[in-house]
Design a protein around this motif. Structure first.
Motif, PDB file in Angstrom:
ATOM      1  N   ASP A 174      40.192  31.025  27.587  1.00 47.46           N
ATOM      2  CA  ASP A 174      40.404  29.605  27.852  1.00 47.46           C
ATOM      3  C   ASP A 174      39.952  29.326  29.278  1.00 47.46           C
ATOM      4  O   ASP A 174      40.485  29.916  30.226  1.00 47.46           O
ATOM      5  N   LEU A 175      38.995  28.442  29.441  1.00 48.52           N
ATOM      6  CA  LEU A 175      38.484  28.098  30.759  1.00 48.52           C
ATOM      7  C   LEU A 175      39.079  26.771  31.220  1.00 48.52           C
ATOM      8  O   LEU A 175      39.259  25.860  30.410  1.00 48.52           O
ATOM      9  N   PRO A 176      39.406  26.665  32.524  1.00 47.40           N
ATOM     10  CA  PRO A 176      39.063  27.602  33.588  1.00 47.40           C
ATOM     11  C   PRO A 176      40.144  28.658  33.809  1.00 47.40           C
ATOM     12  O   PRO A 176      41.308  28.467  33.456  1.00 47.40           O
ATOM     13  N   VAL A 177      39.710  29.758  34.410  1.00 49.97           N
ATOM     14  CA  VAL A 177      40.621  30.781  34.908  1.00 49.97           C
ATOM     15  C   VAL A 177      40.163  31.132  36.318  1.00 49.97           C
ATOM     16  O   VAL A 177      39.019  30.877  36.696  1.00 49.97           O
ATOM     17  N   SER A 178      41.064  31.728  37.097  1.00 46.55           N
ATOM     18  CA  SER A 178      40.672  32.155  38.438  1.00 46.55           C
ATOM     19  C   SER A 178      39.708  33.323  38.325  1.00 46.55           C
ATOM     20  O   SER A 178      39.607  33.976  37.282  1.00 46.55           O
ATOM     21  N   ASP A 179      38.985  33.597  39.406  1.00 42.69           N
ATOM     22  CA  ASP A 179      38.046  34.710  39.392  1.00 42.69           C
ATOM     23  C   ASP A 179      38.764  36.021  39.086  1.00 42.69           C
ATOM     24  O   ASP A 179      38.257  36.864  38.344  1.00 42.69           O
ATOM     25  N   ARG A 180      39.948  36.175  39.648  1.00 38.49           N
ATOM     26  CA  ARG A 180      40.712  37.398  39.414  1.00 38.49           C
ATOM     27  C   ARG A 180      41.129  37.496  37.945  1.00 38.49           C
ATOM     28  O   ARG A 180      41.026  38.563  37.324  1.00 38.49           O
ATOM     29  N   GLN A 181      41.590  36.382  37.392  1.00 38.17           N
ATOM     30  CA  GLN A 181      42.014  36.393  35.996  1.00 38.17           C
ATOM     31  C   GLN A 181      40.834  36.607  35.064  1.00 38.17           C
ATOM     32  O   GLN A 181      40.957  37.285  34.034  1.00 38.17           O
ATOM     33  N   LEU A 182      39.691  36.071  35.420  1.00 44.51           N
ATOM     34  CA  LEU A 182      38.489  36.286  34.619  1.00 44.51           C
ATOM     35  C   LEU A 182      38.125  37.766  34.599  1.00 44.51           C
ATOM     36  O   LEU A 182      37.846  38.335  33.533  1.00 44.51           O
ATOM     37  N   GLY A 183      38.152  38.391  35.766  1.00 43.70           N
ATOM     38  CA  GLY A 183      37.835  39.815  35.838  1.00 43.70           C
ATOM     39  C   GLY A 183      38.808  40.660  35.046  1.00 43.70           C
ATOM     40  O   GLY A 183      38.405  41.601  34.344  1.00 43.70           O
TER      41      GLY A 183
END
Length: 395
Positions: free
Chosen positions: A214-223
């Motif tokens: 589900d977008l958006p996510v933080s860069d950390r959460q995406l990783g």
């Protein structure tokens, strides 16, 4: 909805961290940093010990003292946040009946507990019987069939089966429910938690289970999400859209084969907080400017205040009438109505502004740098600033 106090089972002397659940989107990165300071919060390992869990779900007290993964705990809280009162009863009663103590089982229970029936008030058998009939039919029944059903009789037949189990939450009947292992400890089952603008599916080209984000996510959460899915390189996945809540004109401009996940994520990060009126304005701006990439849409969304938008105005006469009578720029006198040439004034103003009509209304760009530069990732913000405001137009 709930809070958990987590610590390190290896280093309890480091103290604990209180984590709100579900973790607010804007607090996710900070929460991970707090856990990392204690040496916990791994993406995959269950390295967080629950010291205390505060929630209305007393059945979850069996998790106290156990080691969990923080994202598992967050996902469980998100699932439970959507439950209604009857689902709360079903979840707690079945969790007690099954004697669950593992967070994976609790997660899986959220997907099937609705099949069970709980009778918590035997003075309301009519209602209980109707709920039971709906539970057996996937949670719904045609209205006429539900009205014709003798709920009390259905409830008494259920009681007569003698299959009920007494729990602190009522007498529960599992109705043959099976606790299927939808979640096995790695990728979470797809679940749209909030009003995410875009839900995408990443399918590995070399085989493997797809990942849903589900977008958006933080860069950390995406990783972390990519690591949980076992995706090491985004070039090895195919991108597709599962759920699209973007403004329609924005969706129409996207071509996934040329978009990067980071660009889509950043675009959604800017669009998500926009009000409905701002989203309608963005649609009009997109119609007028014809962006080619998600990054360009993001820049337009960030700079909406550089545009003028008048909804539902589609002709020069309507535009002139709005400007003279409603914009507040003129002292309109209704006694002079016959002397106003709305079309002529509208045409003159449109030429000066370089504005355009769209299906949503009138749009004009009033920024101080060329529109092409505005839509770039790093616009020249100082361009012509010394020369003062200029009418750029939308050409």
């Amino acid at each position: 909805m709930m809070t958990a106090v987590l610590d390190s089972p290896l280093h309890p002397e480091y103290g604990g961290v209180t984590v709100p659940l579900p973790i607010p989107r804007e607090e996710y990165d900070h929460t991970m940093e707090l856990l990392e300071n204690l040496g916990i919060g791994d993406t995959l390992r269950q390295d967080c010990r629950i010291i205390e869990l505060n929630s209305k779900y007393s059945v979850l007290e069996s998790l106290a003292g156990s080691e969990v993964n923080v994202d598992e705990l967050d996902y469980l809280a998100k699932r439970l946040e959507s439950f209604c009162a009857s689902e709360d009863e079903q979840f707690q009663a079945m969790g007690h009946k099954l004697g669950l103590t593992d967070i994976k089982d609790f997660i899986n229970l959220t997907f099937c507990c609705q099949e069970s029936t709980v009778i918590s008030d035997f003075s309301k058998l009519e209602q209980a019987g109707k709920y039971h009939a709906m539970n057996l039919n996937g949670g719904t029944l045609p209205l006429e069939e539900l009205k014709a059903l003798d709920g009390r009789e259905a409830a008494l037949r259920l009681i007569d089966t003698g299959t009920g189990v007494v729990t602190p939450y009522g007498v529960v009947y599992d109705n043959g429910m099976k606790l299927e292992p939808l979640y096995q400890g790695r990728q979470f089952p797809p679940y749209c938690y909030d009003d995410s603008p875009l839900t995408v599916c990443l399918t590995p080209t070399q085989g493997g289970e797809p990942a849903v984000l589900d977008l958006p996510v933080s860069d950390r959460q995406l990783g972390r999400s990519l690591l949980r899915a076992g995706i090491a390189n985004l070039r090895d996945v195919e991108l597709s859209i599962e759920i699209d809540n973007l403004p329609q004109k924005v969706s129409n401009r996207l071509h996934l084969e040329r978009e990067g996940l980071d660009d889509l994520n950043e675009m959604c990060r800017v669009i998500q907080p926009l009000s409905q009126a701002q989203r309608e304005m963005l649609e009009a701006v997109v119609c007028a400017t014809q962006p080619e990439y998600a990054g360009e849409v993001r820049r337009l969304a960030e700079e909406l205040d550089q545009f003028e938008f008048i909804p539902n105005v589609r002709t020069a006469e309507e535009f002139g009438k709005y400007m003279i009578r409603e914009s507040g720029h003129f002292q309109y006198d209704e006694n002079l109505e016959g002397f106003y040439d709305y079309r002529l004034y509208g045409e003159q103003r449109i030429r000066e502004e370089g504005g355009l009509f769209t299906a949503h209304g009138y749009v004009a760009y009033h920024g101080t740098i060329p529109l092409e530069e505005l839509m770039q990732d790093d616009p020249a913000e100082q361009y012509q600033r010394e020369q003062g405001p200029q009418m750029g137009g939308i050409a």
